[in-house]
Structures are given as C-alpha cells and as structure tokens.
Design a protein around this motif. Structure first.
Motif, mmCIF file in Angstrom:
data_model
loop_
_atom_site.group_PDB
_atom_site.id
_atom_site.type_symbol
_atom_site.label_atom_id
_atom_site.label_comp_id
_atom_site.label_asym_id
_atom_site.label_seq_id
_atom_site.Cartn_x
_atom_site.Cartn_y
_atom_site.Cartn_z
ATOM 1 N N GLU A 154 15.942 13.153 1.710
ATOM 2 C CA GLU A 154 16.343 11.961 0.977
ATOM 3 C C GLU A 154 17.187 11.055 1.880
ATOM 4 O O GLU A 154 17.897 11.548 2.762
ATOM 5 N N THR A 161 12.216 9.450 -1.610
ATOM 6 C CA THR A 161 12.149 8.526 -2.741
ATOM 7 C C THR A 161 11.591 7.175 -2.321
ATOM 8 O O THR A 161 10.802 6.564 -3.052
ATOM 9 N N GLN A 189 8.260 5.411 -3.848
ATOM 10 C CA GLN A 189 8.288 4.073 -4.449
ATOM 11 C C GLN A 189 7.277 3.143 -3.795
ATOM 12 O O GLN A 189 6.613 2.346 -4.474
ATOM 13 N N PRO A 224 9.976 9.289 -13.024
ATOM 14 C CA PRO A 224 10.061 9.192 -11.558
ATOM 15 C C PRO A 224 8.705 8.876 -10.937
ATOM 16 O O PRO A 224 7.649 9.253 -11.455
ATOM 17 N N GLN A 238 7.344 10.073 -8.279
ATOM 18 C CA GLN A 238 6.582 11.231 -7.812
ATOM 19 C C GLN A 238 5.754 11.844 -8.940
ATOM 20 O O GLN A 238 4.607 12.246 -8.722
#
Length: 343
Positions: free
Chosen positions: A236, A240, A244, A263, A265
């Motif tokens: 991270e 993320t 996105q 989310p 994912q």
C-alpha cells in the motif's frame, strides 16, 4: 535459472508495522551486471538444516556402500602383509575425508551448486554476486564446515553455537563457510500460493447479473486478472491506486454503475467472475449446437453386442456346432406369414 524482476518505479516505503509490511520475497539482494535485481530468496536456518540432514543420510549410505565394495573386491586382492589394523584405520580416514569434504565439493562442482539434500529441498549454492560457485569456493566451504561447523573438529559444542548465531544474525542467512568463501545459499523454487478464481460476493450478485460487458475487451480482462492474482504481493498505497486505475477503465466500458461503498478490488473480481461465468455458458451452448448439427464430431459411445453361441439342439443341420448368430434378428420385408389352418 533465476527469474528477473525489473522495477519500473522506485519502491514504496512500507509501514513499519507488521500489518502493512510488504511480503519480502527477493531478500537475497543479488543484482546482475546489467543492474537488474534477481528475484531470489536467501535460504535460512530451517531449510538448510533439513538439507544437511538429508545429506548426512546420503553420506552415510555412500560411505557404507564404498566400504562394502572395497572390502569384498579390493581387499582380497591385496597381499596379506598389507592388510592390518593400520590399513583399516587409514582406509576409514580416507572414507571420512571423502564423505565430509569430497561429497559436497564434487556435487556442488558438477551439479551446479546442489547436493542431493539441497536438490530435495530446492536450494543452491551461488557466489555473492549471483554467479555459479567455483571449485575453490566449494572446497573452502567444505573445509571450514568440517573444522568449525559440522561435525566441528575444533571445539564442537562452542563452534555449533557460533555457527547458528552467525546464521541467525546474518541478513542473508550465511554460515561461517559462506562468509569465508564468498558464497550464499538461495532458494531455486518460488512460493506461489494457490489463487482461486474470483468469486461474486452475495450482495453483488444482482448487480453482476445486469452488467453490460459487450464493450469490455480481452486486454482489459487480462490486466484485471493479472492484478487480482498478484495483488497480495503489492504494498500500500500502490495496491489501492492500481485497483482504482483499473476500475476507472472498467467503469467506462460497463454499465450500470456499482453500489456505493464497495472497494474497487471487489468490483474488479465481481466483473471478472461474471465475465467468466457468461463465457462458460456461451461455450457450453456452442458445444451443444455443434453436437446437434454435426453429431459425427462427437460420436456417442456404442456398446458392442456380446455374441451368443447357438445351442447344439437348435443348430441348423450342416452348420458348425459353435456357430455364432446375431444378437438382434433381421427385420422381415415381406407380408407377415399366415398361420396354417387346421381342417
């Protein structure tokens, strides 16, 4: 053979806590001459001790076989005056040196840095620069190992404690012989955890059934699949951000929009799973239509009828007693026969 990993961006500093720490796989720190990091992992105490135990068993078996062969073939051919207690003591010393020194040196020289124990565990001895191990390096490792590590001819108990301490404190897990010879032991097998096919979570089943995936191409689906199978290895916030970015591309070619608060994912996994499900159904229908239009492409299995022997009492005169008749009688083409009338 090593897997080459090229880093296109500078690594992101992971948090100090264990929860946000990126999984350290390539911790050997080997860099090729082209400044490319080699994706290999250094062998630690557990795997090396297991390989050592297997090698000890192999050394004992090899020494026993050589002793049996020499005692049964070579000793009877020698003059009786040469065979005495000193001869057998010298022979035992030669066997011991061969098992402890010659065994690892020969195998590492001709098997690319691998002894039988290392082959079974998946280890290999290499130079600190990632190159193949040389003869002098293998000999140095073996001599230092016999002297101060295993079996440790110089202060056995103290040398064992010192060797284990060095392996536990060294960043690459090297022992004393590796430090002197300029070598290290690495894993030749990479850890690949089993990654199942992305599934659709129950709250998103209804939304997935209404998706329009006609504008989604194979390249985007392949990128999403590769991300989902490798996301566990990303740190991270790169994980993320990448999710996105992929979802922004996927949202532009799919409809309707997803529920709020999910989310990215999970959304990627849901869309990919729905696409796989529809592809499987489409393939199943295509195969069914093909089997209907061209049945010769998928012939049904035919059972061969078992021939039955004609009984001797019902055999036709003049025919062989073991004649074989068809299991199914042939159909009549003419009008049915009229039974005789009794007058």
């Amino acid at each position: 053979m090593f897997t080459v990993r090229v880093t296109a961006q500078p690594p992101v500093s992971a948090p100090t806590g264990t929860a946000g720490r990126a999984p350290a796989w390539a911790d050997a720190g080997l860099v090729s001459g082209e400044a490319v990091e080699l994706d290999v992992r250094a062998a630690r105490l557990g795997s090396r001790v297991l390989a050592l135990l297997l090698d000890i068993v192999a050394q004992a078996v090899l020494t026993l076989l050589l002793a049996i062969l020499l005692s049964t073939l070579a000793v009877p051919l020698l003059p009786s005056g040469l065979v005495d207690g000193a001869f057998f003591e010298g022979l035992a010393t030669v066997f011991l040196v061969f098992a402890l020194v010659g065994y690892p040196v020969l195998f590492e020289r001709f098997c690319h840095g691998r002894t039988p124990g290392k082959m079974a565990v998946g280890l290999r001895v290499v130079s600190v620069d990632g190159g193949p191990v040389g003869l002098r390096q293998s000999l140095t490792r073996a001599l230092v190992g016999v002297a101060v590590e295993w079996p440790g001819l110089v202060l056995p108990l103290l040398s064992w404690v010192a060797g284990v301490t060095v392996m536990l404190t060294d960043r690459r897990g090297r022992r004393l012989g590796d430090l002197v010879a300029g070598t290290m032991v690495v894993h030749t097998r990479t850890t690949r955890s089993w990654r199942p096919t992305p599934m659709i979570i129950p709250p998103l089943v209804g939304w997935a059934a209404t998706l329009d995936l006609t504008r989604m191409d194979d390249a985007l689906a392949l990128a999403v699949r590769q991300y989902l199978t490798r996301a566990h290895g990303f740190a991270e916030p790169s994980r993320t951000r990448l999710a996105q970015g992929l979802w922004s591309e996927m949202a532009a070619v799919t409809s309707p929009p997803p529920p709020r608060g999910v989310p990215e994912q999970l959304l990627l996994a849901t869309v990919l799973a729905e696409r796989n499900r529809r592809g499987s159904l489409r393939l199943r229908r295509t195969r069914a239509v093909t089997a209907t239009l061209w049945p010769e492409l998928n012939p049904a299995p035919q059972l061969t009828p078992t021939p039955r022997l004609t009984p001797a009492s019902a055999a036709v005169p003049g025919s062989a007693p073991n004649a074989v008749r068809p299991s199914v009688p042939t159909a009549r083409t003419g009008p049915p026969a009229t039974p005789p009338t009794l007058g």
